[in-house]
Each structure stands twice: as structure tokens, then as C-alpha cells.
Motif scaffolding. Structure first.
Motif, mmCIF file in Angstrom:
data_model
loop_
_atom_site.group_PDB
_atom_site.id
_atom_site.type_symbol
_atom_site.label_atom_id
_atom_site.label_comp_id
_atom_site.label_asym_id
_atom_site.label_seq_id
_atom_site.Cartn_x
_atom_site.Cartn_y
_atom_site.Cartn_z
ATOM 1 N N ARG A 26 13.965 -8.647 -59.333
ATOM 2 C CA ARG A 26 15.333 -9.086 -59.616
ATOM 3 C C ARG A 26 16.060 -8.195 -60.606
ATOM 4 O O ARG A 26 17.210 -8.440 -60.910
ATOM 5 N N VAL A 27 15.381 -7.222 -61.140
ATOM 6 C CA VAL A 27 16.018 -6.299 -62.076
ATOM 7 C C VAL A 27 16.087 -4.924 -61.435
ATOM 8 O O VAL A 27 15.347 -4.619 -60.506
ATOM 9 N N GLY A 28 16.981 -4.106 -61.967
ATOM 10 C CA GLY A 28 17.160 -2.764 -61.427
ATOM 11 C C GLY A 28 15.971 -1.868 -61.731
ATOM 12 O O GLY A 28 15.008 -2.278 -62.388
ATOM 13 N N PRO A 29 16.044 -0.618 -61.250
ATOM 14 C CA PRO A 29 14.958 0.328 -61.509
ATOM 15 C C PRO A 29 14.732 0.489 -63.009
ATOM 16 O O PRO A 29 15.665 0.686 -63.777
ATOM 17 N N GLY A 30 13.510 0.372 -63.405
ATOM 18 C CA GLY A 30 13.173 0.485 -64.823
ATOM 19 C C GLY A 30 13.475 -0.764 -65.628
ATOM 20 O O GLY A 30 13.239 -0.794 -66.828
ATOM 21 N N GLY A 31 13.982 -1.787 -64.986
ATOM 22 C CA GLY A 31 14.374 -3.004 -65.693
ATOM 23 C C GLY A 31 13.214 -3.720 -66.357
ATOM 24 O O GLY A 31 13.344 -4.237 -67.469
ATOM 25 N N GLU A 32 12.084 -3.757 -65.676
ATOM 26 C CA GLU A 32 10.922 -4.444 -66.258
ATOM 27 C C GLU A 32 10.447 -3.731 -67.517
ATOM 28 O O GLU A 32 10.090 -4.379 -68.508
ATOM 29 N N ALA A 33 10.473 -2.403 -67.528
ATOM 30 C CA ALA A 33 10.089 -1.644 -68.718
ATOM 31 C C ALA A 33 11.070 -1.907 -69.858
ATOM 32 O O ALA A 33 10.665 -2.012 -71.023
ATOM 33 N N LEU A 34 12.352 -2.011 -69.532
ATOM 34 C CA LEU A 34 13.355 -2.326 -70.553
ATOM 35 C C LEU A 34 13.098 -3.699 -71.168
ATOM 36 O O LEU A 34 13.157 -3.867 -72.382
ATOM 37 N N VAL A 35 12.815 -4.681 -70.331
ATOM 38 C CA VAL A 35 12.536 -6.029 -70.832
ATOM 39 C C VAL A 35 11.312 -5.993 -71.740
ATOM 40 O O VAL A 35 11.308 -6.604 -72.821
#
Length: 119
Positions: A26-35
Motif C-alpha cells: 500500500r505504500v510507494g517504492p521504498g515506502g516500507e523502508a521510510l516507515v
């Protein structure tokens, strides 16, 4: 300060649970790393707030100022990082302000330990 630290810790755990169970896909590319980056900062600074709550009677106004920087830094930095993970780049410029406040908080906390004590 202890209550704010506990609240920041609670929110960090809730965001971590959401990141594990809701965010994948549900998040953009790299979103999980940002979170994950936001979570690390939030968790460390939640602990810092707990410590400042215990230290503030001795640390005086410098410790109180550190706590304010930690709270604002968590909101601005982590909030901007979480928002960026969901594709809301317009809030991204707040991250450096929040990060600077977090660093200032650590500086103020350190200075509170170095200031001379009375009586």
C-alpha cells in the motif's frame, strides 16, 4: 514528559503493527523502508522523553527545552517521513526541520548534564 514519551512509544508500536499487517503493497517504492526509519527515530526519542521526564528536576530548563525539541522533532520528522512513505511529498520539507530539532534536543540534554548545580 513521561506521559508524552509513553504516548510516542504507544504510537510507534501501533505504526509498527500497521507497517507489518497493513502497509505491505500500500505504500510507494521504498515506502516500507521510510516507515522503518521513522519508527526507529520515534522509538528512540520516546525513550529519550522518558529519560528527560526522570532527569528534568535536575536538568532544569535545558532538560525541559530538550523535551520540547524531542516532541516537536518526533511530530515533524516522523510525521513527514510517514507521509512521504504514502506519497505525500508536499510535507517532505518538514523532515529536516524535525531532524534538526531532534539533534538540538540531544545537545540541550547534554548541556543540562554539564551545567553547574546549586546547593
Amino acid at each position: 514528559m513521561i506521559a508524552l514519551g509513553a504516548l510516542a512509544g504507544l504510537v510507534a508500536v501501533a505504526v509498527a503493527a500497521a507497517a507489518t499487517h497493513v502497509l505491505p503493497g500500500r505504500v510507494g517504492p521504498g515506502g516500507e523502508a521510510l516507515v522503518q526509519s521513522g519508527l526507529r527515530m520515534q522509538a528512540w526519542h520516546a525513550l529519550a522523553l522518558l529519560f528527560v521526564g526522570l532527569w528534568s528536576a535536575r536538568g532544569g530548563w535545558l532538560a525541559d527545552a530538550a523535551a520540547v525539541c524531542f516532541v516537536l522533532g518526533i511530530v515533524l520528522f516522523c510525521g513527514a517521513v510517514y507521509a512521504l512513505a504514502f506519497g505525500h511529498a508536499a510535507i517532505e520539507p518538514l523532515a529536516p526541520v524535525g531532524g534538526t530539532l531532534l539533534m538540538l534536543g540531544w545537545l540541550l540534554l547534554g548541556l543540562s548534564a554539564l551545567r553547574p548545580r546549586r546547593g
